[in-house]
Design a protein around this motif. Structure first.
Motif, PDB file in Angstrom:
ATOM      1  N   THR A  47     -27.219  -5.662  30.665  1.00 14.04           N
ATOM      2  CA  THR A  47     -26.684  -5.961  29.417  1.00 14.04           C
ATOM      3  C   THR A  47     -27.644  -7.146  28.977  1.00 14.04           C
ATOM      4  O   THR A  47     -27.884  -8.064  29.570  1.00 14.04           O
ATOM      5  CB  THR A  47     -25.176  -6.252  29.191  1.00 14.04           C
ATOM      6  N   PRO A  48     -28.057  -7.096  27.561  1.00 15.58           N
ATOM      7  CA  PRO A  48     -28.444  -8.168  26.988  1.00 15.58           C
ATOM      8  C   PRO A  48     -27.889  -9.189  26.699  1.00 15.58           C
ATOM      9  O   PRO A  48     -26.560  -9.292  26.756  1.00 15.58           O
ATOM     10  CB  PRO A  48     -29.426  -7.416  25.415  1.00 15.58           C
ATOM     11  N   ARG A  49     -28.516 -10.505  26.754  1.00 14.03           N
ATOM     12  CA  ARG A  49     -27.564 -11.662  26.426  1.00 14.03           C
ATOM     13  C   ARG A  49     -27.238 -11.826  24.811  1.00 14.03           C
ATOM     14  O   ARG A  49     -26.280 -12.505  24.720  1.00 14.03           O
ATOM     15  CB  ARG A  49     -28.664 -13.047  26.734  1.00 14.03           C
ATOM     16  N   ASP A  50     -28.033 -11.298  24.204  1.00 12.34           N
ATOM     17  CA  ASP A  50     -27.682 -11.481  22.749  1.00 12.34           C
ATOM     18  C   ASP A  50     -26.684 -10.279  22.288  1.00 12.34           C
ATOM     19  O   ASP A  50     -27.002  -9.033  22.494  1.00 12.34           O
ATOM     20  CB  ASP A  50     -28.866 -11.357  22.008  1.00 12.34           C
ATOM     21  N   PRO A  51     -25.439 -10.499  21.762  1.00 15.19           N
ATOM     22  CA  PRO A  51     -24.526  -9.700  21.548  1.00 15.19           C
ATOM     23  C   PRO A  51     -24.710  -8.601  20.116  1.00 15.19           C
ATOM     24  O   PRO A  51     -24.303  -7.721  20.144  1.00 15.19           O
ATOM     25  CB  PRO A  51     -23.389 -10.287  21.145  1.00 15.19           C
ATOM     26  N   ARG A  52     -26.118  -9.065  19.602  1.00 17.36           N
ATOM     27  CA  ARG A  52     -26.382  -8.300  18.483  1.00 17.36           C
ATOM     28  C   ARG A  52     -27.464  -6.956  19.081  1.00 17.36           C
ATOM     29  O   ARG A  52     -27.854  -6.125  18.142  1.00 17.36           O
ATOM     30  CB  ARG A  52     -27.151  -9.016  17.465  1.00 17.36           C
ATOM     31  N   VAL A  53     -27.497  -7.051  20.219  1.00 17.76           N
ATOM     32  CA  VAL A  53     -28.604  -6.156  20.558  1.00 17.76           C
ATOM     33  C   VAL A  53     -28.006  -5.229  21.590  1.00 17.76           C
ATOM     34  O   VAL A  53     -26.802  -5.569  22.385  1.00 17.76           O
ATOM     35  CB  VAL A  53     -29.919  -6.922  21.765  1.00 17.76           C
ATOM     36  N   THR A  54     -28.401  -3.795  21.452  1.00 18.32           N
ATOM     37  CA  THR A  54     -27.727  -2.886  22.377  1.00 18.32           C
ATOM     38  C   THR A  54     -28.870  -2.029  23.214  1.00 18.32           C
ATOM     39  O   THR A  54     -29.886  -2.087  22.565  1.00 18.32           O
ATOM     40  CB  THR A  54     -27.009  -1.759  21.329  1.00 18.32           C
TER      41      THR A  54
END
Length: 147
Positions: A47-54
Motif C-alpha cells: 500500500t502506498p504511503r500517500d492516501p491519495r494514491v491507489t
C-alpha cells in the motif's frame, strides 16, 4: 533465487506535471512455487504511503518456476556423464529465466539450455560458439537414443 524487476514504466503527460496515473510492468523470477506465492502476496499487499494514491495489481506469474525434481537431477547426471565421455564438461546452472521447460519440469524430467552453446542470452554480447556446436549435437543425439 528471487528477482523482481520493473522492466517498463509509463505514465504522465509532461515532465513538470504530477502524473494522474502510472503503470509499472514487473518481471518476477523465482525458484519455487512457494516463493512465487509469497512474493505475489507481498506485491498485492503493498500500500502506498500517500492516501491519495491507489494501486491496482493485475496479472500474475505467467509460467511456473523450473523446480528441479529427482528425475531431472538424474537426467542431468546422465547428460553430464555422456558429455564427459564425449570429452567436454556440462556444468549445471540455474539462471532464473523462463522457458517452455518451466511448463514441463513439474510433470516430467526436463533439461533446458542444451541448444546452441554460447553466452550472453538476450544481451548485446549474445553469441553462439560454432566450435562447440558439434559436441552438443553429439550429446543431444546420445541423449535421444539412450533416454
Amino acid at each position: 533465487g528471487t528477482t523482481v524487476s520493473v522492466g517498463l514504466i509509463s505514465g504522465g503527460s509532461a515532465v513538470n506535471v504530477i502524473p494522474a496515473h502510472c503503470t509499472l510492468h514487473l518481471d518476477l523470477r523465482v525458484s519455487t512455487l512457494a516463493e512465487a506465492e509469497r512474493v505475489d502476496a507481498a506485491v498485492r499487499a503493498w500500500t502506498p504511503r500517500d492516501p491519495r494514491v491507489t494501486v491496482q495489481v493485475r496479472g500474475g506469474l505467467n509460467r511456473p518456476p523450473f523446480e528441479q525434481s529427482e528425475g531431472t537431477l538424474a537426467l542431468y547426471a546422465q547428460a553430464r556423464d555422456i558429455a564427459l565421455e564425449l570429452g567436454f564438461d556440462l556444468p549445471s546452472a540455474v539462471v532464473g529465466g523462463g522457458s517452455d521447460g518451466n511448463f514441463t519440469a513439474p510433470i516430467i524430467p526436463t533439461l533446458d539450455g542444451l541448444g546452441a552453446p554460447g553466452d550472453g542470452a538476450h544481451a548485446a554480447h549474445e553469441h553462439v560458439r560454432l566450435d562447440r556446436w558439434p559436441d552438443h549435437v553429439r550429446l543431444l543425439t546420445r541423449l535421444l537414443r539412450e533416454v
